[in-house]
Write an enzyme that holds these catalytic residues in place. Structure first.
Site, PDB file in Angstrom:
ATOM      1  N   GLU A 178      -9.864  -7.732   9.478  1.00  0.00           N
ATOM      2  CA  GLU A 178      -9.343  -8.608  10.683  1.00  0.00           C
ATOM      3  C   GLU A 178     -10.005  -8.190  11.872  1.00  0.00           C
ATOM      4  OE1 GLU A 178      -7.599 -11.613  10.820  1.00  0.00           O
ATOM      5  OE2 GLU A 178      -8.553 -11.677   8.699  1.00  0.00           O
ATOM      6  N   SER A 181      -8.240  -2.712   9.858  1.00  0.00           N
ATOM      7  CA  SER A 181      -8.313  -3.890   9.087  1.00  0.00           C
ATOM      8  C   SER A 181      -9.741  -4.605   9.505  1.00  0.00           C
ATOM      9  CB  SER A 181      -7.328  -4.781   9.434  1.00  0.00           C
ATOM     10  OG  SER A 181      -7.354  -6.039   8.823  1.00  0.00           O
ATOM     11  N   ALA A 228       2.790   1.200   8.648  1.00  0.00           N
ATOM     12  CA  ALA A 228       3.775   0.166   9.010  1.00  0.00           C
ATOM     13  C   ALA A 228       3.044  -0.754   9.874  1.00  0.00           C
ATOM     14  CB  ALA A 228       4.662   1.283   9.834  1.00  0.00           C
ATOM     15  N   ASP A 259       0.960  -1.091   0.021  1.00  0.00           N
ATOM     16  CA  ASP A 259      -0.077  -0.093   0.119  1.00  0.00           C
ATOM     17  C   ASP A 259       1.062   1.296  -0.173  1.00  0.00           C
ATOM     18  OD1 ASP A 259      -1.881  -1.908   0.210  1.00  0.00           O
ATOM     19  OD2 ASP A 259      -2.787  -0.872   2.169  1.00  0.00           O
ATOM     20  N   TYR A 265      -2.750 -10.133  15.652  1.00  0.00           N
ATOM     21  CA  TYR A 265      -2.677  -8.959  14.725  1.00  0.00           C
ATOM     22  C   TYR A 265      -3.952  -8.424  14.741  1.00  0.00           C
ATOM     23  CZ  TYR A 265      -3.027  -6.680  10.358  1.00  0.00           C
ATOM     24  OH  TYR A 265      -3.588  -5.957   9.207  1.00  0.00           O
ATOM     25  N   LYS A 296      -4.980  -4.595  16.289  1.00  0.00           N
ATOM     26  CA  LYS A 296      -5.436  -3.562  15.192  1.00  0.00           C
ATOM     27  C   LYS A 296      -6.432  -2.852  16.061  1.00  0.00           C
ATOM     28  CE  LYS A 296      -3.028  -3.129  11.253  1.00  0.00           C
ATOM     29  NZ  LYS A 296      -2.442  -1.901  10.706  1.00  0.00           N
TER      30      LYS A 296
HETATM   31  P1  NAP Z   1       2.883  -4.873   3.770  1.00  0.00           P
HETATM   32  O1  NAP Z   1       2.982  -4.951   2.365  1.00  0.00           O
HETATM   33  O2  NAP Z   1       3.270  -5.822   5.042  1.00  0.00           O
HETATM   34  O3  NAP Z   1       3.807  -3.521   4.381  1.00  0.00           O
HETATM   35  C1  NAP Z   1       4.031  -3.324   5.685  1.00  0.00           C
HETATM   36  C2  NAP Z   1       4.812  -2.082   5.733  1.00  0.00           C
HETATM   37  O4  NAP Z   1       5.299  -1.965   7.172  1.00  0.00           O
HETATM   38  C3  NAP Z   1       6.410  -2.413   5.135  1.00  0.00           C
HETATM   39  O5  NAP Z   1       6.654  -1.070   4.500  1.00  0.00           O
HETATM   40  C4  NAP Z   1       7.053  -2.927   6.421  1.00  0.00           C
HETATM   41  O6  NAP Z   1       8.509  -2.479   6.128  1.00  0.00           O
HETATM   42  C5  NAP Z   1       6.709  -1.970   7.475  1.00  0.00           C
HETATM   43  N1  NAP Z   1       6.978  -2.258   8.640  1.00  0.00           N
HETATM   44  C6  NAP Z   1       6.934  -3.602   9.303  1.00  0.00           C
HETATM   45  N2  NAP Z   1       7.153  -3.308  10.431  1.00  0.00           N
HETATM   46  C7  NAP Z   1       7.697  -2.052  10.831  1.00  0.00           C
HETATM   47  C8  NAP Z   1       8.383  -1.678  11.759  1.00  0.00           C
HETATM   48  N3  NAP Z   1       8.527  -2.200  12.838  1.00  0.00           N
HETATM   49  N4  NAP Z   1       8.680  -0.217  11.679  1.00  0.00           N
HETATM   50  C9  NAP Z   1       8.621   0.337  10.495  1.00  0.00           C
HETATM   51  N5  NAP Z   1       7.821   0.018   9.516  1.00  0.00           N
HETATM   52  C10 NAP Z   1       7.430  -1.403   9.463  1.00  0.00           C
HETATM   53  O7  NAP Z   1       1.383  -4.264   4.032  1.00  0.00           O
HETATM   54  P2  NAP Z   1       0.208  -3.838   3.259  1.00  0.00           P
HETATM   55  O8  NAP Z   1      -0.451  -4.705   2.394  1.00  0.00           O
HETATM   56  O9  NAP Z   1       0.977  -2.666   2.234  1.00  0.00           O
HETATM   57  O10 NAP Z   1      -0.815  -3.026   4.140  1.00  0.00           O
HETATM   58  C11 NAP Z   1      -0.302  -1.587   4.684  1.00  0.00           C
HETATM   59  C12 NAP Z   1      -0.987  -1.443   6.298  1.00  0.00           C
HETATM   60  O11 NAP Z   1      -2.360  -1.761   5.830  1.00  0.00           O
HETATM   61  C13 NAP Z   1      -0.512  -2.503   7.084  1.00  0.00           C
HETATM   62  O12 NAP Z   1      -0.753  -1.740   8.430  1.00  0.00           O
HETATM   63  C14 NAP Z   1      -1.873  -3.547   7.166  1.00  0.00           C
HETATM   64  O13 NAP Z   1      -1.869  -4.113   8.510  1.00  0.00           O
HETATM   65  C15 NAP Z   1      -2.824  -2.815   6.851  1.00  0.00           C
HETATM   66  N6  NAP Z   1      -4.050  -3.505   6.057  1.00  0.00           N
HETATM   67  C16 NAP Z   1      -3.606  -4.241   5.037  1.00  0.00           C
HETATM   68  C17 NAP Z   1      -4.929  -5.025   4.528  1.00  0.00           C
HETATM   69  C18 NAP Z   1      -4.392  -5.509   3.118  1.00  0.00           C
HETATM   70  O14 NAP Z   1      -5.204  -6.377   2.694  1.00  0.00           O
HETATM   71  N7  NAP Z   1      -3.123  -5.490   2.310  1.00  0.00           N
HETATM   72  C19 NAP Z   1      -6.124  -4.718   4.593  1.00  0.00           C
HETATM   73  C20 NAP Z   1      -6.278  -4.034   6.067  1.00  0.00           C
HETATM   74  C21 NAP Z   1      -5.167  -3.428   6.860  1.00  0.00           C
HETATM   75  P3  NAP Z   1       9.334  -3.629   5.268  1.00  0.00           P
HETATM   76  O15 NAP Z   1       9.144  -3.717   3.984  1.00  0.00           O
HETATM   77  O16 NAP Z   1      10.805  -3.379   5.846  1.00  0.00           O
HETATM   78  O17 NAP Z   1       9.053  -4.949   5.778  1.00  0.00           O
HETATM   79  N1  GDD Z   2      -1.307 -16.685   3.935  1.00  0.00           N
HETATM   80  C1  GDD Z   2      -1.858 -17.755   3.541  1.00  0.00           C
HETATM   81  N2  GDD Z   2      -1.069 -18.896   3.015  1.00  0.00           N
HETATM   82  N3  GDD Z   2      -3.410 -18.000   3.776  1.00  0.00           N
HETATM   83  C2  GDD Z   2      -4.031 -19.105   3.320  1.00  0.00           C
HETATM   84  C3  GDD Z   2      -2.872 -20.204   2.943  1.00  0.00           C
HETATM   85  C4  GDD Z   2      -1.781 -20.033   2.828  1.00  0.00           C
HETATM   86  O1  GDD Z   2      -0.970 -20.920   2.281  1.00  0.00           O
HETATM   87  N4  GDD Z   2      -3.881 -21.243   2.583  1.00  0.00           N
HETATM   88  C5  GDD Z   2      -5.427 -20.736   3.064  1.00  0.00           C
HETATM   89  N5  GDD Z   2      -5.261 -19.215   3.511  1.00  0.00           N
HETATM   90  C6  GDD Z   2      -6.140 -18.568   3.961  1.00  0.00           C
HETATM   91  C7  GDD Z   2      -6.063 -18.020   5.459  1.00  0.00           C
HETATM   92  O2  GDD Z   2      -6.338 -19.073   6.244  1.00  0.00           O
HETATM   93  C8  GDD Z   2      -7.043 -16.932   5.463  1.00  0.00           C
HETATM   94  O3  GDD Z   2      -8.478 -17.366   5.728  1.00  0.00           O
HETATM   95  C9  GDD Z   2      -7.043 -16.524   3.955  1.00  0.00           C
HETATM   96  O4  GDD Z   2      -6.449 -17.422   3.111  1.00  0.00           O
HETATM   97  C10 GDD Z   2      -6.587 -15.110   3.552  1.00  0.00           C
HETATM   98  O5  GDD Z   2      -5.082 -15.174   4.149  1.00  0.00           O
HETATM   99  P1  GDD Z   2      -3.823 -14.107   3.952  1.00  0.00           P
HETATM  100  O6  GDD Z   2      -3.754 -13.830   2.437  1.00  0.00           O
HETATM  101  O7  GDD Z   2      -2.825 -14.345   4.714  1.00  0.00           O
HETATM  102  O8  GDD Z   2      -4.787 -12.884   4.348  1.00  0.00           O
HETATM  103  P2  GDD Z   2      -5.730 -12.312   5.571  1.00  0.00           P
HETATM  104  O9  GDD Z   2      -7.123 -12.229   5.438  1.00  0.00           O
HETATM  105  O10 GDD Z   2      -5.165 -13.400   6.857  1.00  0.00           O
HETATM  106  O11 GDD Z   2      -4.972 -11.098   6.175  1.00  0.00           O
HETATM  107  C11 GDD Z   2      -4.700  -9.997   5.259  1.00  0.00           C
HETATM  108  O12 GDD Z   2      -5.969  -9.052   5.154  1.00  0.00           O
HETATM  109  C12 GDD Z   2      -6.128  -8.397   6.202  1.00  0.00           C
HETATM  110  C13 GDD Z   2      -7.547  -7.699   6.123  1.00  0.00           C
HETATM  111  O13 GDD Z   2      -8.527  -8.498   6.372  1.00  0.00           O
HETATM  112  C14 GDD Z   2      -3.643  -9.118   5.797  1.00  0.00           C
HETATM  113  O14 GDD Z   2      -3.023  -8.268   4.522  1.00  0.00           O
HETATM  114  C15 GDD Z   2      -3.555  -8.311   6.642  1.00  0.00           C
HETATM  115  O15 GDD Z   2      -2.745  -7.641   7.000  1.00  0.00           O
HETATM  116  C16 GDD Z   2      -5.100  -7.481   6.809  1.00  0.00           C
HETATM  117  O16 GDD Z   2      -5.294  -6.998   7.794  1.00  0.00           O
END
Ligand code: NAP
Ligand code: GDD
Length: 394
Positions: free
Chosen positions: A182, A180, A133, A60, A203, A207
């Site tokens: 979650e 999130s 982050a 993001d 996690y 959040k």
């Molecule tokens: P991501 O790809 O895992 O990126 C996480 C970022 O946080 C990376 O830049 C990582 O740095 C940095 N980070 C991790 N630990 C840190 C620390 N201790 N100090 C400073 N920076 C740190 O996650 P994303 O998918 O872009 O998501 C962005 C945010 O939205 C996160 O807070 C996530 O929990 C939240 N979120 C994501 C989703 C989704 O579906 N993607 C949905 C809801 C909420 P490095 O590159 O060095 O690891």
């Molecule tokens: N990672 C992963 N790996 N997930 C798996 C696998 C596998 O091999 N097999 C099945 N899954 C299922 C997980 O159990 C979960 O139910 C679903 O796939 C999605 O898993 P993830 O892609 O790891 O995402 P998440 O939903 O747990 O979390 C992501 O979305 C959240 C928002 O709802 C992350 O981006 C979180 O940071 C974010 O907050």
């Protein structure tokens, strides 16, 4: 153009002149100063607006940085020191800081290091902060629960404390907190802003804590803070250990004969998957409102992991059932069965709607990863040794 007077009260840190009727109460930074406000213009003068992004190297963060640069912002990002390069997602926008007019600046820091965060605020002087982050992997949070809480919950608190002092020192700033879906965990779908949180992992619990810290600081110190409650959003930049990317990487490599099997966990879990580029726009929109608030951002459609497999495999002409094996190490002690968001508030108040559909999302990820697998094949055939990317336990 409206003019109003903001009064400073050292006892409460920030006191706002009552009844002035303009939009200035969320820009409470100048003491006994006359402030001229004009629409959404930058109240900190005529310079470009400045944004600070924690987590800029993530999926993001990189899309958001591009989005803000395209809108004329000066963008500052917090980057962790790592023994390997962790700025790959920023390659397209990175520019040598020695060049003239560079609008992207990176600062070493960590969300677990409050002093560095404060220094970064002083240096960057942001008008908007996006706190992205996080240790963002749900399964990993069961293995690294304390660290996850430190980064996700206490990290947010550290940043809020720094922001509180930054505003007391006379700066105006708006903050986006990355919440999130979650947080809803076991709550019954569809989930919206009024659904009670029921977190199912360290996690998610962290959040939830971060969410309430943000609400409390908004109310206690009149800070302009928005919680975005974003449902899953994916892309070609998604980390390779999240299920969607693991599938598109794995199936594309199988298609090219680079691997034989793909090991996954629970295939029945359902998620509301959107495209990350659409979602970063919603983050920005929240901070452009006249009042802060909390918003669900989602597509309103839910699909299972096996639905994702069906679609991805169909684009590649594969029968995934021949290759996908179940491995219990990818199961979670407590699972979130079904997330499906109701983003009616974001639609009505922000005018936000997702542009990319589920089939388009899967297709663009498959196409991207097929290209990567193609590059790997070409190099291998030419006799080069290619390290296997994404070889992970998660
Ligand atoms: P991501 O790809 O895992 O990126 C996480 C970022 O946080 C990376 O830049 C990582 O740095 C940095 N980070 C991790 N630990 C840190 C620390 N201790 N100090 C400073 N920076 C740190 O996650 P994303 O998918 O872009 O998501 C962005 C945010 O939205 C996160 O807070 C996530 O929990 C939240 N979120 C994501 C989703 C989704 O579906 N993607 C949905 C809801 C909420 P490095 O590159 O060095 O690891
Ligand atoms: N990672 C992963 N790996 N997930 C798996 C696998 C596998 O091999 N097999 C099945 N899954 C299922 C997980 O159990 C979960 O139910 C679903 O796939 C999605 O898993 P993830 O892609 O790891 O995402 P998440 O939903 O747990 O979390 C992501 O979305 C959240 C928002 O709802 C992350 O981006 C979180 O940071 C974010 O907050």
């Amino acid at each position: 153009m409206t003019t109003c007077l903001i009064l400073w009260n050292s006892a409460t840190s920030v006191e706002i002149a009552a009844g002035c009727g303009c939009k200035c109460k969320w820009w409470p930074w100048r003491r006994k100063d006359e402030i001229r406000m004009s629409g959404q213009g930058n109240p900190n003068g005529n310079r470009s607006r400045r944004a600070l992004i924690t987590g800029i190297t993530g999926q993001d963060g990189s899309f958001l940085a591009e989005f803000l640069l395209a809108r004329g912002y000066e963008v500052h990002g917090v980057v962790r020191r790592a023994s390997t390069f962790n700025t790959e997602r920023l390659d397209a926008i990175y520019a040598d800081p020695h060049n003239q007019g560079v609008r992207l600046s990176l600062h070493y820091g960590d969300i677990t290091d409050g002093a560095a965060l404060r220094r970064t605020l002083d240096r960057a002087q942001p008008d908007e902060i996006y706190n992205l982050a996080a240790q963002s992997h749900v399964r990993v949070s069961f293995d690294q629960a304390e660290y996850t809480a430190d980064a996700v919950a206490t990290g947010t608190l550290r940043l809020l404390e720094a922001v509180r002092d930054y505003t007391v020192a006379g700066h105006a700033v708006r903050l986006y907190q990355a919440g999130s879906s979650e947080m809803y965990g076991a709550a019954r779908p569809p989930q919206d802003e009024n659904t009670t949180f029921y977190p199912r992992s360290p996690y998610a619990a962290s959040k939830v804590a971060a969410h309430w810290y943000a609400v409390n600081y908004r109310e206690a110190y009149k800070l302009f803070i928005c919680n975005g409650i974003l449902f899953n959003h994916e892309s070609e930049r998604r980390g390779e250990t999240f299920v969607t990317r693991k599938i598109t990487r794995g199936l594309a490599r199988i298609k090219m004969g680079l691997q034989e099997n793909l090991y996954l966990g629970n295939l029945n879990a359902k998620r509301d998957w959107g495209y990350a580029k659409d979602y970063v726009e919603a983050m920005w929109m929240m901070l452009q409102q006249t009042e802060p608030g909390d918003f669900v951002v989602a597509t309103g459609e839910s699909h299972s992991v096996s639905d994702f497999l069906d679609l991805a495999a169909s684009y590649l002409g594969l029968d995934w059932k021949k290759y996908v094996k179940e491995d219990p190490r990818y199961l979670r002690p407590t699972e979130v069965d079904c997330l499906c968001g109701d983003a009616a508030k974001a639609r009505a108040k922000l005018g936000w709607v997702p542009k990319v559909t589920f089939p388009q999302l899967v297709k663009l990820m498959v196409e991207h990863d097929l290209e990567l697998a193609g590059q790997e094949t070409t190099l291998t055939k030419a006799g080069h040794q290619v390290a296997q990317r994404g070889a992970s336990q998660r």
